[in-house]
Design a protein around this motif. Structure first.
Motif, mmCIF file in Angstrom:
data_model
loop_
_atom_site.group_PDB
_atom_site.id
_atom_site.type_symbol
_atom_site.label_atom_id
_atom_site.label_comp_id
_atom_site.label_asym_id
_atom_site.label_seq_id
_atom_site.Cartn_x
_atom_site.Cartn_y
_atom_site.Cartn_z
ATOM 1 N N ALA A 231 0.855 -1.184 0.000
ATOM 2 C CA ALA A 231 0.000 0.000 0.000
ATOM 3 C C ALA A 231 0.892 1.235 0.000
ATOM 4 C CB ALA A 231 -0.931 0.001 1.212
ATOM 5 N N THR A 232 0.814 2.042 -1.059
ATOM 6 C CA THR A 232 1.698 3.186 -1.213
ATOM 7 C C THR A 232 0.901 4.404 -1.656
ATOM 8 O OG1 THR A 232 3.456 1.682 -1.934
ATOM 9 C CG2 THR A 232 3.797 4.031 -2.315
ATOM 10 N N PRO A 233 1.031 5.547 -0.958
ATOM 11 C CA PRO A 233 0.348 6.765 -1.403
ATOM 12 C C PRO A 233 1.079 7.390 -2.598
ATOM 13 C CG PRO A 233 1.608 7.200 0.579
ATOM 14 C CD PRO A 233 1.735 5.729 0.322
ATOM 15 N N HIS A 234 0.319 7.900 -3.539
ATOM 16 C CA HIS A 234 0.885 8.565 -4.711
ATOM 17 C C HIS A 234 0.106 9.842 -4.987
ATOM 18 C CE1 HIS A 234 3.684 5.421 -5.999
ATOM 19 N NE2 HIS A 234 2.736 4.542 -5.744
ATOM 20 N N ALA A 235 0.841 10.948 -5.124
ATOM 21 C CA ALA A 235 0.235 12.197 -5.583
ATOM 22 C C ALA A 235 0.213 12.168 -7.105
ATOM 23 C CB ALA A 235 1.034 13.390 -5.078
ATOM 24 N N MET A 236 -0.952 12.451 -7.684
ATOM 25 C CA MET A 236 -1.115 12.355 -9.127
ATOM 26 C C MET A 236 -1.602 13.681 -9.701
ATOM 27 S SD MET A 236 -2.939 8.568 -9.221
ATOM 28 C CE MET A 236 -2.531 8.191 -10.925
ATOM 29 N N HIS A 237 -1.231 13.936 -10.950
ATOM 30 C CA HIS A 237 -1.732 15.096 -11.693
ATOM 31 C C HIS A 237 -2.605 14.566 -12.821
ATOM 32 C CE1 HIS A 237 0.785 17.776 -9.439
ATOM 33 N NE2 HIS A 237 1.905 17.286 -9.908
#
Length: 309
Positions: A231-237
């Motif tokens: 489980a890994t958080p990712h900031a996306m555009h």
């Protein structure tokens, strides 16, 4: 993909990163010709003979016991994913070499398809062990690959491949605010899969093709990092909804497939953004996109691939 050479390369890579100071070893200012620990120093830490460890690292021994492997893992400071990877590599080295094999195409089980249907309110993608996209729900397609045909996973010979998208597709690359972290995660997961399936010809083809087409992949692959998807958080555009942060959580199925679910914090702006995405669709007049990145000999059409990174 040979088990013995891969085992030796992994041991050497981990040994080179463990410096004498890390274990309290006094060097008295001596000049060292190799980075990290010497073989005999690691052997001493693990409680095995230097000659035995040298044979193991050089691929001349394939009978390491689980106890020896665990001792080496402790000496090298491996985490649990790396320790399992070490055991997988040793097991593949111990098996009689049968060469690479072309496994059958992967198919979605009814249970996994029903799970995907139940996850309709969150983005979800089903990946095969080689990161081929076997299926996605509507929101998963909209979040991760709206620029690709929605029915792409339905065509077994021409499915998108998530690792290829991350490294070879500029639209997928632009999705991630911290692309380097995402790229490292993809490579570390592929390393873990290779340890479990060293004789998979399609997996070998994928690794070889990405190594040739992406210098960034080649550099990360040589780093020998190992990590199973978690489980890994990712900031996306995202091109439609802008900034959104999701936690990509991987759920492995009984048939060695992975359901990747992207969830958000309740009440957050990201949760609202995903709700907006669910209500929107790709404009009908959007220009046609090229076919998704392929791996020659792997995804059905030899010689065709996505743009270079």
């Amino acid at each position: 993909m040979d088990g013995q050479s891969t085992l030796g390369a992994f041991l050497q890579a981990r040994r080179s990163r463990l410096h004498p100071d890390d274990i309290g070893l006094k060097t008295y200012g001596e000049r060292r010709r190799v980075p990290g620990l010497r073989r005999e120093e690691l052997a001493l830490l693990a409680g095995v003979s230097a000659s035995y460890y040298s044979r193991l690292e050089q691929g001349q021994s394939h009978n390491a016991s689980p106890e020896v492997l665990d001792a080496l893992a402790r000496a090298l400071g491996l985490d649990e994913s790396e320790r399992r990877h070490l055991h997988d590599l040793a097991a593949s080295a111990a098996r009689r070499h049968k060469g690479l094999r072309r496994p059958p195409d992967e198919h979605l089980s009814d249970a996994t398809r029903h799970l995907l249907d139940a996850l309709a309110d969150v983005p979800a993608v089903v990946l095969g062990r080689r990161t081929d996209v076997l299926a996605w729900n509507a929101l998963g397609h909209a979040l991760f690959a709206a620029h690709l045909p929605a029915d792409g996973p339905d065509h077994a010979a021409n499915r998108p491949n998530m690792a290829a998208l991350v490294f070879l597709d500029p639209d997928t690359r632009a999705l991630y605010a911290d692309w380097e972290t995402k790229a490292r995660s993809v490579v570390a997961n592929l390393r873990e899969v290779v340890g479990r399936h060293p004789d998979d010809a399609r997996l070998a083809s994928l690794i070889g093709e990405l190594t040739m087409k992406s210098a960034e992949f080649s550099g990360l692959w040589a780093d020998h990092q190992v990590r199973a998807c978690d489980a890994t958080p990712h900031a996306m555009h995202h091109p439609l909804i802008g900034a959104v942060t999701v936690t990509q959580q991987a759920l492995r199925t009984a048939d060695d497939q992975t359901v990747v679910v992207a969830h958000t914090v309740p009440g957050s702006a990201s949760r609202a953004a995903l709700a907006l995405l669910a209500d929107r669709s790709t404009p009908a007049d959007a220009p046609p996109r090229p076919a998704f990145p392929q791996v020659s000999g792997l995804l059905g059409e030899p010689g065709r691939a996505g743009p270079k990174s």
